[in-house]
Design a protein around this motif. Structure first.
Motif: not given
Length: 331
Positions: A12-15, A46-48, A134-139, A269-271
């Motif tokens: 949801g946040c990414f999109c 961000t992305d690959f 998630p990379m941090d609280e806002a990324t 699922m790992a996360y």
């Protein structure tokens, strides 16, 4: 459009960030701790491929109040399966009947549940092929490739939602597309049990063989049930197990043209296991197990994997780092 992301998690946040950057008015309906981080720092995606984009918090509406649904032109549901019923109730109470509701969730049961709970509304299933972490609280980082597909319908929603970095197409065969994604997503649990990155897992022929066996088991169940499967990769679904079983060098050449995966990516699922959250195993392996039981087809691999995930969840452990031999059911 005024879009409410109903369940502001990773997808949801990414999109939502890309939709806001593309000119839509985006509301993130979610939990306070997550929204607080975005309020302080803005929302970064961000992305690959090198994408790096930050949307200032002032360009987003951040709220924990489901009353925000009252102003929606479109609702995108991206909560976990276990929260779908509650979100459906909130939509029924607050959202305009005219607002289409899209399910950008794993499995097939979520769109079915939304249709049951929200009769008379434009409810559309969707398939989100990529993995977001998630990379941090806002990324939030998109770690694999693919484009979103939604059920075809009136209003040109696919074209309206398509913004730079987020193409959205429509399909008349959305359930077949969803089943194709589910078969691929069965690896979420294997990856969680392995403790490996997806690249490490895909680089190991033993793991690929287990992935292929599980996929073949699921395809056999779907064939017995008479359910069509649409591939979510350039190759037909039934070819994928054969590709996975190829020797390393040949597999690497073919896979490089099919799928881009960030070197550090793991499955969602790992996360979930690492964070002590409930998993969506019932919406993945569980769907195949139930369908197999209904049609008299054994599902030893899916059943074994589901039991191991349930055990890890109950014990509160992180990814258990099992070997292929520890997961594969005895002959």
């Amino acid at each position: 459009m005024r879009i409410v992301i109903a369940g502001a998690g990773s997808i949801g946040c990414f999109c939502g960030g890309l939709l806001a950057a593309g000119g839509h008015e985006v509301t993130l309906l979610g939990r306070a701790p997550l929204l607080d981080g975005i309020e302080r720092r803005g929302l970064t995606v961000t992305d690959f491929s090198g994408l790096m984009l930050t949307v200032a918090s002032e360009r987003l509406i951040l709220t924990i109040d489901p009353g925000c649904l009252s102003g929606a032109d479109l609702v995108i549901v991206s909560v976990k399966t276990s929260a779908t019923a509650d979100m459906a109730s909130a939509i029924a109470t607050h959202a305009p009947v005219s607002a289409p509701v899209l399910s950008w969730q794993n499995g097939l049961e979520n769109a079915r549940l939304l249709r049951t709970r929200l009769p008379g509304r434009d409810i559309r299933a969707g398939m989100v092929p990529f993995n977001v972490v998630p990379m941090d609280e806002a990324t939030w980082h998109r770690a694999s490739s693919g484009d979103i597909v939604i059920a075809a319908g009136p209003g040109g929603l696919g074209a309206a939602l398509s913004v730079p970095g987020l193409p959205v197409s429509e399909s008349l065969r959305i359930e077949a597309v969803q089943w194709g994604k589910l078969v691929i997503n069965l690896n979420n649990a294997l990856n969680a049990l392995s403790g490996l990155t997806l690249v490490e897992q895909l680089s190991d022929r033993g793991w690929r063989r287990l992935m292929a066996d599980q996929m073949a088991e699921a395809l056999g169940v779907l064939r017995a049930a008479g359910i069509p499967v649409a591939a979510t990769t350039p190759l037909p679904a039934w070819v994928s197990p054969h590709i996975l079983r190829l020797p390393d060098a040949l597999f690497a050449r073919i896979a490089a043209r099919m799928l881009t995966v960030d070197p550090s990516a793991r499955s969602s699922m790992a996360y979930d296991l690492d964070a002590g959250r409930a998993t969506e195993i019932a919406s993945l392996q569980g769907e195949i197990i139930r369908l197999g039981g209904a049609h008299g087809v054994a599902t030893p691999i899916c059943s074994r994997v589901a039991a191991l995930i349930d055990s890890a969840t109950a014990s509160g452990t992180t990814a258990p780092r099992l070997s292929v031999a520890q997961i594969a059911p005895p002959d």
